[in-house]
Design an enzyme around this catalytic site. Structure first.
Site, PDB file in Angstrom:
ATOM      1  N   ASP A  69       0.837  -1.201   0.000  1.00  0.00           N
ATOM      2  CA  ASP A  69       0.000   0.000   0.000  1.00  0.00           C
ATOM      3  C   ASP A  69       0.875   1.256   0.000  1.00  0.00           C
ATOM      4  O   ASP A  69       2.035   1.221   0.416  1.00  0.00           O
ATOM      5  CB  ASP A  69      -0.889   0.029   1.250  1.00  0.00           C
ATOM      6  CG  ASP A  69      -1.847  -1.146   1.291  1.00  0.00           C
ATOM      7  OD1 ASP A  69      -2.166  -1.686   0.217  1.00  0.00           O
ATOM      8  OD2 ASP A  69      -2.259  -1.510   2.412  1.00  0.00           O
TER       9      ASP A  69
HETATM   10  N1  URA Z   1      -1.247  -6.090   3.747  1.00  0.00           N
HETATM   11  C1  URA Z   1      -1.738  -4.845   3.812  1.00  0.00           C
HETATM   12  O1  URA Z   1      -2.775  -4.615   4.423  1.00  0.00           O
HETATM   13  N2  URA Z   1      -1.063  -3.848   3.224  1.00  0.00           N
HETATM   14  C2  URA Z   1       0.096  -4.047   2.557  1.00  0.00           C
HETATM   15  O2  URA Z   1       0.670  -3.099   2.032  1.00  0.00           O
HETATM   16  C3  URA Z   1       0.597  -5.357   2.475  1.00  0.00           C
HETATM   17  C4  URA Z   1      -0.098  -6.360   3.071  1.00  0.00           C
END
Ligand code: URA
Length: 238
Positions: A107
């Site tokens: 993310d």
């Molecule tokens: N899980 C998440 O919630 N965000 C990420 O960036 C990676 C795994």
């Protein structure tokens, strides 16, 4: 624009033979450039412009496969372009040549381990569910979940109608009213870690991926990367 290079160097770069063996191929008349057999040393060709053939078959440049482990900073997207003009992770790897892409996603506000490569096969192997490649995260969560709540994630929890696979969790430390936890999962559903902790009532405040398998980010500074060797690549699956 591609620059001209010596024919024997081009043949070696394409993985056809060693430089010396390539010279031998040229002098024995096995190589043609644009339909004409070349037997002398010193000829240069421009990849993508001149047609080089060995035994009647076109010799094409094979991109060298490269692998990097990047410590992704917050604020970077893991897509290859962004309509909103936010910075993209590929811009952090200052190595010319290879067309790199990230393996999987993180993310915008997640930091940590991100493999960058031009090897589509390896990327697929890492991401294919049947290989169950472990990914480890450190999550700072609001509050401190007790054993019962954590066991819900350890057993597997209903996430949008589908049970998650069992997770491995350890409490690392408490930070004021919040807690730092380590979680290893092999699935890679969108925002999975954040959603899993939200489901047990402890939303994630900060998230960092620390490892793929036993390949850890270690002390690599945020925004930096290191090249991976074959021993590193094996660790991804251990
Ligand atoms: N899980 C998440 O919630 N965000 C990420 O960036 C990676 C795994």
């Amino acid at each position: 624009m591609t620059l001209p290079i010596r024919l024997q160097k081009y043949l070696a770069q394409c993985g056809l033979a060693s430089r010396r063996k390539a010279e031998e191929m040229i002098t024995t008349g096995l190589i043609s450039v644009d339909g004409k057999v070349v037997t002398e040393m010193g000829v240069s060709i421009t990849p993508g412009v001149n047609h080089v053939k060995y035994a009647g078959k076109e010799v094409n440049a094979k991109e060298k496969l490269v692998y990097y482990l990047l410590n992704k900073p917050k604020g970077y997207v893991t897509t290859l372009s962004d309509p909103q003009g936010r910075p993209i992770v590929t811009s952090l790897i200052k190595e010319g040549g290879a067309r790199l892409f990230p393996v999987g996603r993180l993310d915008l506000d997640t930091e940590g381990a991100l493999i960058m490569t031009n090897d589509g096969e390896l990327a697929q192997k890492i991401q294919h569910p049947s290989n169950e490649t472990n990914k480890t995260y450190e999550a700072l969560v609001r509050g401190c979940p007790g054993k019962e709540r954590l066991s819900l994630l350890e057993k597997g929890i209903d996430l949008e109608g589908k049970m998650t696979a069992p997770a491995l969790i350890a409490v690392l430390s408490s930070k004021g009213k919040n807690c730092l936890l380590k979680m290893t999962i092999h699935e890679g559903r969108k925002r999975q870690v954040k959603k899993m902790f939200s489901l047990i009532g402890h939303p994630v405040l900060h998230l960092k991926r620390t490892a793929y398998g036993t390949l850890t980010i270690g002390s690599l500074p945020i925004g930096s990367y290191r090249q991976l060797n074959s021993a590193d690549l094996k660790k991804i699956f251990l």
